[in-house]
Design a protein around this motif. Structure first.
Motif, mmCIF file in Angstrom:
data_model
loop_
_atom_site.group_PDB
_atom_site.id
_atom_site.type_symbol
_atom_site.label_atom_id
_atom_site.label_comp_id
_atom_site.label_asym_id
_atom_site.label_seq_id
_atom_site.Cartn_x
_atom_site.Cartn_y
_atom_site.Cartn_z
ATOM 1 N N ALA A 179 32.779 7.973 6.499
ATOM 2 C CA ALA A 179 32.105 7.961 5.202
ATOM 3 C C ALA A 179 33.121 7.909 4.069
ATOM 4 C CB ALA A 179 31.227 9.206 5.072
ATOM 5 N N GLY A 180 32.810 7.124 3.042
ATOM 6 C CA GLY A 180 33.719 6.993 1.907
ATOM 7 C C GLY A 180 33.917 8.298 1.165
ATOM 8 N N GLY A 200 30.206 3.801 -4.024
ATOM 9 C CA GLY A 200 29.492 3.251 -5.170
ATOM 10 C C GLY A 200 28.369 2.353 -4.708
ATOM 11 N N PRO A 201 27.874 1.493 -5.575
ATOM 12 C CA PRO A 201 26.726 0.638 -5.217
ATOM 13 C C PRO A 201 26.950 -0.193 -3.966
ATOM 14 C CG PRO A 201 27.161 0.546 -7.579
ATOM 15 C CD PRO A 201 28.292 1.308 -6.973
ATOM 16 N N GLU A 202 28.215 -0.550 -3.670
ATOM 17 C CA GLU A 202 28.486 -1.404 -2.505
ATOM 18 C C GLU A 202 28.421 -0.632 -1.199
ATOM 19 O OE1 GLU A 202 32.426 0.289 -3.854
ATOM 20 O OE2 GLU A 202 30.594 -0.491 -4.784
ATOM 21 N N GLY A 203 28.437 0.700 -1.264
ATOM 22 C CA GLY A 203 28.333 1.485 -0.043
ATOM 23 C C GLY A 203 29.156 2.756 -0.101
ATOM 24 N N GLY A 256 21.794 -0.103 -0.467
ATOM 25 C CA GLY A 256 21.817 -0.780 0.824
ATOM 26 C C GLY A 256 21.839 0.135 2.025
ATOM 27 N N LEU A 257 21.325 1.359 1.890
ATOM 28 C CA LEU A 257 21.350 2.309 3.000
ATOM 29 C C LEU A 257 20.129 2.155 3.903
ATOM 30 C CD1 LEU A 257 22.454 5.487 0.996
ATOM 31 C CD2 LEU A 257 23.904 4.025 2.422
ATOM 32 N N ILE A 258 20.225 2.708 5.089
ATOM 33 C CA ILE A 258 19.115 2.790 6.030
ATOM 34 C C ILE A 258 18.661 4.245 6.043
ATOM 35 C CG2 ILE A 258 18.425 2.558 8.449
ATOM 36 C CD1 ILE A 258 20.839 0.621 8.758
ATOM 37 N N ARG A 259 17.358 4.485 5.868
ATOM 38 C CA ARG A 259 16.873 5.865 5.926
ATOM 39 C C ARG A 259 16.268 6.131 7.302
ATOM 40 N NH1 ARG A 259 13.972 7.210 0.865
ATOM 41 N NH2 ARG A 259 16.136 7.132 0.170
ATOM 42 N N THR A 260 16.574 7.317 7.835
ATOM 43 C CA THR A 260 16.085 7.732 9.142
ATOM 44 C C THR A 260 15.511 9.144 9.049
ATOM 45 O OG1 THR A 260 18.102 8.855 9.871
ATOM 46 C CG2 THR A 260 18.027 6.455 10.157
ATOM 47 N N ASN A 261 14.892 9.597 10.142
ATOM 48 C CA ASN A 261 14.482 10.998 10.214
ATOM 49 C C ASN A 261 15.353 11.766 11.213
ATOM 50 O OD1 ASN A 261 13.485 10.019 12.618
ATOM 51 N ND2 ASN A 261 11.330 10.292 12.092
ATOM 52 N N LEU A 262 16.626 11.353 11.300
ATOM 53 C CA LEU A 262 17.605 12.091 12.091
ATOM 54 C C LEU A 262 17.915 13.431 11.436
ATOM 55 C CD1 LEU A 262 20.153 9.191 12.692
ATOM 56 C CD2 LEU A 262 18.823 10.305 14.488
ATOM 57 N N PRO A 285 24.980 1.134 6.802
ATOM 58 C CA PRO A 285 24.988 0.060 7.810
ATOM 59 C C PRO A 285 26.403 -0.437 8.110
ATOM 60 C CG PRO A 285 23.390 -0.383 6.058
ATOM 61 C CD PRO A 285 24.246 0.752 5.593
ATOM 62 N N ILE A 286 26.545 -1.050 9.255
ATOM 63 C CA ILE A 286 27.825 -1.614 9.682
ATOM 64 C C ILE A 286 28.257 -2.783 8.803
ATOM 65 C CG2 ILE A 286 28.884 -3.000 11.530
ATOM 66 C CD1 ILE A 286 28.937 -0.158 12.291
ATOM 67 N N ASP A 287 27.300 -3.595 8.385
ATOM 68 C CA ASP A 287 27.629 -4.909 7.822
ATOM 69 C C ASP A 287 28.598 -4.871 6.635
ATOM 70 O OD1 ASP A 287 27.207 -7.620 8.459
ATOM 71 O OD2 ASP A 287 26.042 -7.866 6.625
ATOM 72 N N PRO A 288 28.399 -3.990 5.620
ATOM 73 C CA PRO A 288 29.372 -4.014 4.524
ATOM 74 C C PRO A 288 30.761 -3.533 4.941
ATOM 75 C CG PRO A 288 27.340 -2.869 3.899
ATOM 76 C CD PRO A 288 27.316 -3.031 5.373
ATOM 77 N N ILE A 289 30.841 -2.753 6.008
ATOM 78 C CA ILE A 289 32.133 -2.197 6.428
ATOM 79 C C ILE A 289 32.959 -3.266 7.142
ATOM 80 C CG2 ILE A 289 33.269 -0.288 7.615
ATOM 81 C CD1 ILE A 289 30.581 1.176 7.635
#
Length: 732
Positions: free
Chosen positions: A224-225, A250-253, A325-331, A383-387
């Motif tokens: 995590a950043g 920031g906004p990019e992740g 651009g985040l993914i929300r879960t119920n983890l 998500p993986i994609d921006p990383i």
């Protein structure tokens, strides 16, 4: 893993785990199954659900590649089947052609994304806010924390009101925070003293020596950043382990990378030797069952609930970080879990989804299920994609499964299964063949649907035993309006669900048994409808007898000699016939509410048979308990009239409702016949009078045969909003 010589038998496991997460697939799979069981599934249904999920992910990838403009809003339903939200007939037609269930919604993904941006803009400088898109409901969901200001909340509600039902605004439990500033974890430690979890390993060989973080050493990991910001150096087990670079908050992740020092390494078999990480899902679907590994809470599982989520969190230094651009879960995730790997299953391996970003925690850092009282979990995933996007000089470390040419590239980058000489964009459509024709079936109704008289009975909180590929769900608690619903495996609903084929090549894939003895129309509307959803494709229902107190009349008229009163019997039947006069409208309204709760379903209503064989010869025992011949005749007349009222109500309810008359199958099989399909009180004794005058096991087999025949009868094409398909059985 830190290198150690052979003499170090008790090398600390924390150091090993911190740069090579020990994702044991058996434990992760068990955690995913346990999550689904807690949500109401049987264990067998949960296993099948996870298998179906992988097939749906493959189909979704193909659909997005073939028609990206039509299939961005996809999700996996409870049965693990793929559903596409559509706003146009073109989208619905493409979905049906691909064997995917279309679900009509008021707004498409592009419109919902625009609404989300407008909502965020209305409260630019506030923290404690999460905004995400839920494809299942076709809405933008806004959750705010307790510290959210009243002024900003008023602005937010005013903006949300402009969009009506497309926006929901709710107060979340606890405070929205990243997970690095709570309880220390056992992963890596930052220079500022924070503890986080090592994420997926990455190959950083593209870095030039001398560049920021550069080295000829090619091993690194992502995390995590907010863990890595302003923390150039990190430690593992008290040793300098690496240097952070490419940090974003920031906004990019919310992510960053760490170049490991030479004595540390991350392995291609990142997860574990036997069941490696073999791929990346860059476009995950809502409804996908996922798990995470964190240094504080270890394995926890849940599912993806929203996509394209935005989060505003207050950092340790007091600044507000806005992440998009985040993914929300119920983890469930707690302090120290930030950066931990999030993944889903794929056969004997795992697929990387992302890393833990943060979630809602109380003042003690507890996630929802650990708070008092417990509340729903909410954890954001980066998500993986921006990383490591497509074409990035850095790549996620993947085990070479023999299909990647040994280059460690993600599977989706490999040109596979191409016909010789045919370019990828011209590959023939084969999506439809990847999904079988399995429909979602819900059985509603009263004792005639539940199986009273067929026995034995299931506990209220249990459901039938699944067979083959059939998935079964425990009934919602709201359907149990009494303590003894008398649901039986021998009832016509379960018998139908277990058929090898219902019609053509269509089978029942998912079954919910929500009928309950004693139910009236009000119980259906106020409780049993909770079992229905847009994914429901077949509903059966028998209801109305208890609304007119027909069971009371049967009990009065069936009293044995010495207790029987002809006047009391006649009065009870008179009450039933009077109440019957107002029943038709109530039934029609109930059917229409069923259709509204299951907009893509076909409703088959089954009537009531006559109870007695008037031509039969009752035995001495039957004569002592069953009514006299003139009373039997009147009771038959009342049952026949009730069935006619039900049929009339069906005619008024709409095109998606179908009536089944059971009488032809029950002729010659009433009480007093040689082969009764109705439970005879004279054969079961006075201790089981609640079973009397209900279909027995043979009677429910007859009902199931009639239901199969009715389901095989095509209805007009314009019956369904979503059009014809093999599933809904309509003729074009």
């Amino acid at each position: 893993m830190q290198k150690a010589d052979a003499s170090q038998d008790d090398a600390p496991s924390r150091g090993m785990r911190s740069n090579r997460p020990e994702i044991d697939l058996k434990r992760a799979h068990q955690a995913a199954v346990d999550y689904l069981v807690r949500s109401g599934m049987t264990r067998s249904a949960a296993e099948t659900r996870l298998k179906n999920q992988e097939r749906s992910r493959q189909v979704a990838r193909k659909l997005r590649a073939e028609a990206p403009g039509d299939f961005q809003s996809l999700y996996i339903n409870r049965a693990g089947r793929l559903v596409a939200n559509v706003v146009t007939e073109r989208g619905a037609a493409l979905a049906r052609a691909a064997g995917v269930t279309p679900h009509k919604v008021a707004a498409g993904w592009k419109e919902l994304t625009g609404i989300k941006e407008q909502l965020l803009a209305s409260v630019k400088n506030s923290d404690g806010l999460s905004v995400g898109i839920d494809p299942k409901s076709g809405t933008v969901n806004v959750t705010y924390s307790s510290g959210f200001s009243a002024k900003d909340l008023a602005s937010l509600r005013a903006k949300a009101k402009q969009y009506g039902d497309l926006v929901t605004v709710t107060k979340g439990a606890g405070t929205l925070r990243t997970t690095a500033d709570a309880n220390p974890g056992s992963g890596f430690t930052t220079a500022s003293g924070g503890s986080c979890t090592v994420g997926w390993g990455i190959d950083i060989s593209a870095l030039d020596p001398g560049a920021e973080g550069g080295s000829a050493h090619a091993d690194g990991f992502m995390s995590a950043g907010h863990c890595l910001q302003n923390n150039k150096g990190i430690q593992i087990n008290g040793q300098d382990a690496g240097t952070a670079f490419n940090v974003h908050l920031g906004p990019e992740g919310d992510f960053g990378m760490v170049r490991l020092n030479a004595q540390f390494s991350s392995q291609p078999e990142l997860a574990f030797i036997e069941d490696p990480v073999t791929g990346v899902d860059r476009n995950p679907i809502v409804g996908t069952a996922v798990c995470k590994l964190g240094m504080t809470t270890d394995y926890t599982c849940g599912e993806i609930t929203e996509l394209s989520a935005s989060s505003r969190s207050r950092m340790a230094d007091g600044t507000i970080a806005s992440i998009n651009g985040l993914i929300r879960t119920n983890l469930c995730a707690q302090g120290g879990d930030s950066g931990g790997p999030v993944f889903t299953e794929s056969g004997d391996s795992v697929i990387a989804i992302g890393i833990v970003q943060g979630g809602r925690a109380d003042k003690d850092g507890n996630c929802g299920e650990k708070q008092n009282p417990p509340v729903p979990n909410s954890t954001n995933v980066q998500p993986i994609d921006p990383i490591v996007p497509e074409g990035s000089p850095y790549q996620l470390k993947l085990a070479d499964d023999g299909s990647q040419g040994g280059n460690g590239r993600p599977p989706e980058r490999q040109p596979r299964d191409l016909e010789p000489g045919r370019p990828p964009e011209r590959q023939p459509r084969d999506v439809a063949g990847m999904l079988d024709n399995r429909l979602d079936y819900v059985a509603l109704g009263d004792s005639f649907s539940a199986g009273t008289g067929a026995g034995p009975y299931l506990p209220n909180d249990k459901t039938i035993t699944p067979v083959g590929g059939l998935e079964v769900n425990n009934p919602p608690a709201s359907v149990n309006h009494n303590n003894n619903c008398q649901r039986s495996e021998q009832a016509y609903g379960p018998l139908t669900a277990k058929l090898d084929t219902l019609y053509g090549n269509v089978t029942v894939g998912n079954f919910t048994f929500a009928a309950c003895a004693g139910a009236i129309t009000q119980n259906v509307v106020n409780g049993q409808l909770d079992a229905l959803s847009p994914e429901t494709e077949l509903v059966t229902l028998t209801i109305g007898g208890n609304d007119i107190r027909f069971a009371d009349a049967m009990r009065e008229c069936a009293k044995p000699v010495g207790l029987f009163s002809e006047k009391a019997c006649s009065d009870a039947l008179n009450i039933s016939e009077t109440l019957m006069m107002n029943l038709e409208g109530r039934l029609t309204e109930t059917y229409q509410k069923v259709l509204a709760a299951a907009p893509n379903a076909r409703l088959i209503v089954l009537g009531y048979p006559k109870l007695f064989d008037e031509q039969g010869s009752c035995t001495l025992t039957q004569n002592r308990i069953n009514p006299f011949p003139n009373v039997r005749k009147r009771m038959n007349h009342s049952a026949e009239t009730l069935s006619q009222v039900v049929q009339n109500a069906v005619k008024q309810a709409g095109r998606r409702v179908q009536f089944v008359d059971p009488q032809p199958a029950f002729d010659g099989h009433g009480v007093c016949s040689a082969d009764p399909f109705i439970t005879d009180p004279g054969t079961i004794g006075l201790l089981h009078t609640e079973d009397s005058y209900h279909p027995n096991a043979k009677g429910h087999q007859a009902y199931a045969s009639l239901l199969k025949e009715a389901a095989d009868d095509p209805v007009p094409a314009n019956t369904y909003n979503r059009g014809c398909s093999a599933i809904n059985r309509c003729r074009s």
